[in-house]
Structures are given as C-alpha cells and as structure tokens.
Design an enzyme around this catalytic site. Structure first.
Site, PDB file in Angstrom:
ATOM      1  N   HIS A 144       7.451  -3.650   6.247  1.00  0.00           N
ATOM      2  CA  HIS A 144       6.255  -4.320   5.340  1.00  0.00           C
ATOM      3  C   HIS A 144       5.201  -4.722   6.095  1.00  0.00           C
ATOM      4  CE1 HIS A 144       5.336  -7.231   2.025  1.00  0.00           C
ATOM      5  NE2 HIS A 144       5.156  -6.087   1.238  1.00  0.00           N
ATOM      6  N   LYS A 146       1.517  -5.288   8.267  1.00  0.00           N
ATOM      7  CA  LYS A 146       0.467  -4.570   7.965  1.00  0.00           C
ATOM      8  C   LYS A 146      -0.398  -4.989   9.591  1.00  0.00           C
ATOM      9  CE  LYS A 146       1.697  -5.260   3.822  1.00  0.00           C
ATOM     10  NZ  LYS A 146       2.572  -6.421   3.116  1.00  0.00           N
ATOM     11  N   ASP A 151      -8.384  -1.311  20.602  1.00  0.00           N
ATOM     12  CA  ASP A 151      -8.778  -1.763  22.060  1.00  0.00           C
ATOM     13  C   ASP A 151      -7.889  -2.690  22.766  1.00  0.00           C
ATOM     14  OD1 ASP A 151     -10.481   0.423  21.904  1.00  0.00           O
ATOM     15  OD2 ASP A 151     -12.162  -0.773  21.612  1.00  0.00           O
ATOM     16  N   HIS A 316      -1.967 -12.053  -4.557  1.00  0.00           N
ATOM     17  CA  HIS A 316      -1.178 -11.081  -3.757  1.00  0.00           C
ATOM     18  C   HIS A 316      -1.064 -11.978  -2.453  1.00  0.00           C
ATOM     19  CE1 HIS A 316       0.330  -7.808  -1.395  1.00  0.00           C
ATOM     20  NE2 HIS A 316       1.060  -7.785  -2.216  1.00  0.00           N
ATOM     21  N   LYS A 318       0.046 -14.498   0.517  1.00  0.00           N
ATOM     22  CA  LYS A 318       1.330 -15.048   1.010  1.00  0.00           C
ATOM     23  C   LYS A 318       1.065 -16.118   2.115  1.00  0.00           C
ATOM     24  CE  LYS A 318       1.879 -10.079   0.910  1.00  0.00           C
ATOM     25  NZ  LYS A 318       2.578  -9.690  -0.276  1.00  0.00           N
ATOM     26  N   ASP A 323       2.233 -30.273   4.912  1.00  0.00           N
ATOM     27  CA  ASP A 323       1.871 -31.351   5.338  1.00  0.00           C
ATOM     28  C   ASP A 323       0.315 -31.453   6.247  1.00  0.00           C
ATOM     29  OD1 ASP A 323       3.727 -32.900   4.194  1.00  0.00           O
ATOM     30  OD2 ASP A 323       4.892 -33.238   6.003  1.00  0.00           O
TER      31      ASP A 323
END
Length: 398
Positions: A144, A146, A151, A316, A318, A323
């Site tokens: 999952h 990404k 370079d 979507h 995440k 704190d």
C-alpha cells in the site's frame, strides 16, 4: 444437496483460515519492520490532486538519472495515461525508470499498456503477486506504499494514487482531499532504500546498497523519521502515540476501523482528559467500510470524542497529531487492514511549525464537515445496524 453445500462452505472457511494464518506467519518471517534514523529534510504538504500531479509530473520530467516509482493504484484512464507516457518518454531518452505497482491495486492496467511501457525501456514489476501455497493470504496482503524517488534527491510519500478520482473527476466521490509529502534532504535516502527493498522483494534484483542511488543530500529544517511496516508493528506505534498524549489527539483517516485494543486506548485517553477529534468522510469509496466504522463511534461519542464527517467531497487524508509535537502522515489508514495486512510507510514529523500548519489546515476542513451527534448516531435503521454487524465480521479484510 444441503449437506454438500454446507460441507463445501465449512471446508472453504477452514482453508481460508489455515491459509491466512500460515501465510501471514511466512510473510512476517521474511519481511522486516524498519524504523529509520531521525533525519532533517525540507517537507512540503500537498492536499489536492491537481497541485500534486503538476509538481510530481514536472519533477519527473526534470529528472536526469533515475526515476523510481511505487504506487498502490495506477488506473487505466486519462491522467494515468499522461503519467505513464511521461515515464515512457523519460525511459526512451536514457533515464532509468523503475515502476513498481501492487498486483491487485493496479489490476486495471492493461497488458497492452504494460507492454508499451516495457518497449519504451521502463522496468515494470508487480508487488505481491498472488501465489501458492498461500493463495488467500497473498490476495489480501497488499503493498500500500506510495513512494517516488527522483535522482535520489527528491521524494514523495502520501495517500494519493494515480487516477481521475484523485483529481476530483469522479462524479460520485467529488472533490478529493488527501495528504502527500514532497521531501528534499537527507530523508530521501530512506525512501530510496525502501523502494529498492520492495523492488528486490518483487524482482530479486538487489540494489539496496548500491551507492549510485544515494547521492550526498543536504540537511533540511524539519526533523522527522520514517517507519516501514509489513502488517505488524504499526498498531504498537499508534498505541504509543495515544498513550503519550497529554492534551490533544487528532486523527484523520478515510477508514476508521481501529479494533478493540486501540478503541480502549482512545477511551482511556478521553477518561484522563485528552481531547480526541476524528475526521472521516461522510461518503465511502468501498463497500462496508463506513458500516464497519460505526460500532466504534457510539462509545467514543459518549466518552466525549468529536467525530467530524467531511462532506465536501471524499476525505482520504491519513494523519495523526499528538499534542502539537508529533504529526504522522503517510500511507497507513487507521484500520485493521493497515495494521495487520498491508505494507505501509509513514513519516513521523517533529517540526512544530509544520505541525501547526497541518493543524490549521485540518481545522479549516472541520468547516466542511458535520459533527456526528449521539442522537444522529442512534437514528440508524435496523437494516443499517445489520450491515454494521456483517461489516464487523469481515472488517479485517476491508
């Protein structure tokens, strides 16, 4: 006839159970959880697909040596075609291009398109191909992550995949809110190493320690650390974050299916006076994920938690914030699949200025959300509650 059907169902469930547990044991034995060193990089937050794609595509076009790309999903649509065309063009001009895709997540990519990329010189591989002897488990355990590394100097990590819905062009989902990081500085070396580890796992080609891919990198201003998980250890991190909270916990996730252990930790945090705010989407992009969340909402609301449901399109992003001193942004959702099945990559950021910018942004999205009250929660129909019961049974695989 009924006996035969029942026998077949029981046998299938037994096979799934044995396959899953043995497959998971095998996977965890060969996959290594990694907590990378603390680094300093310059980090930019991108929150919509148009901004990310313009920046990412331009950076790819400007690459001169290597383009290493890992996505969970690349669709078969116009924006995916533009992305893949850029990769093909760079490969045909002598730049090393490696494209690693999740086998199930990117299953819509056609054989014709794959062959066209290879003909251009793109080195393309699939992660986590289903295979015997653990067919059911390997169908469930997904890569999952990404990750893009260009370079060896510029990198990207976050929640966006490649497809038209991430630009807000899906009429059902509407505007798409997500978080993606652009990273320049010494942290890029860790994303480079993770990509090459995943490439080795998928192809057997080992360049993990090849110095060619690790140029000297400047020290940036934001202190951070990457963690790489393989269906284990992520839950332990989230528990430690929650236990560390003294004042505020802010959680953003499209899928909120934490399980009992983390639910109890959140309730304990609320009991000791910590303010807990959770942002989830009003709608859904997969069956049953919304229904699987609702059993957790009731106890949390009664304990004082604020559940915000984003209605300005699909949410979507995440993120976990503790704190104002820790912000976790990456690929992992706040759900059982990310805890127990998926390969994930998260960035723990300790830069208070950056954290405040993220917090201010999320608070702005509270204005595009609806606070779920306990009265509204109680109004669910019997049919909806029935779906929730079923969703709970299969929540591990949603």
């Amino acid at each position: 006839m009924v006996f035969i059907i029942c026998f077949f169902i029981v046998a299938l469930i037994c096979w799934w159970t044995i396959d899953y547990h043995l497959g998971r044991r095998s996977h965890l034995a060969t996959s290594k959880y990694t907590q990378f060193p603390q680094r300093k990089s310059d980090i930019t937050l991108m929150t919509d697909g148009d901004t990310l794609y313009k920046d990412l595509f331009e950076s790819i076009k400007n690459s001169t040596k290597s383009i290493h790309v890992l996505f969970f999903i690349v669709k078969n649509d116009e924006i995916s075609d533009e992305f893949l065309t850029i990769l093909g063009d760079k490969a045909s001009h002598g730049v090393e291009v490696r494209l690693l895709l999740d086998y199930v997540g990117s299953s819509k990519l056609t054989k014709k398109r794959i062959q066209a990329l290879k003909d251009k010189g793109v080195r393309l591989a699939f992660s986590h191909k289903p295979k015997l002897p653990f067919l059911f488990y390997t169908l469930q355990a997904r890569n999952h992550r990404k990750i893009t590394v260009l370079d060896g100097k510029t990198s990207y990590l976050g929640g966006f995949n490649i497809g038209k819905e991430y630009l807000g062009n899906d009429p059902k989902l509407g505007y798409w809110r997500d978080f993606h990081l652009k990273i320049t500085g010494e942290g890029t070396a860790d994303l480079q190493k993770q990509f090459l580890k995943d490439w080795f796992d998928s192809t057997g080609e080992n360049d993990v320690e090849n110095p060619e891919y690790y140029p000297a990198l400047p020290i940036g201003k934001s202190e951070h650390m990457f963690i790489s998980t393989y269906g284990e250890n992520l839950e332990k991190h989230f528990i430690s974050f929650i236990r560390d909270a003294k004042q505020d916990i802010l959680i953003c996730s499209p899928y909120f299916i934490p399980g009992k252990v983390i639910l109890d930790e959140l309730l304990a945090a609320l009991a000791r006076g910590v303010r807990v705010q959770i942002m989830v989407p009003m709608g859904k992009d997969h069956p049953l994920v919304k229904e699987a969340s609702f059993p957790y909402f009731g106890p949390l609301i009664l304990a004082g938690c604020e559940i915000h449901r984003y209605y300005h399109g699909f949410f979507h992003a995440k993120m976990i914030m503790i704190d104002d001193h820790l912000c976790d942004i990456g690929t992992a959702n706040f759900d059982k699949r990310s805890f127990y099945l998926n390969d994930e990559m998260n960035c723990l950021i300790y830069d208070r200025q950056f954290i405040q910018e993220v917090k201010t942004f999320v608070q702005g999205d509270f204005g595009r959300s609806e606070l779920l009250t306990y009265q509204a929660y109680q109004k669910r129909s019997l049919f909806e509650k029935g779906k929730e019961k079923f969703a709970t049974l299969v929540s591990h695989f949603l």
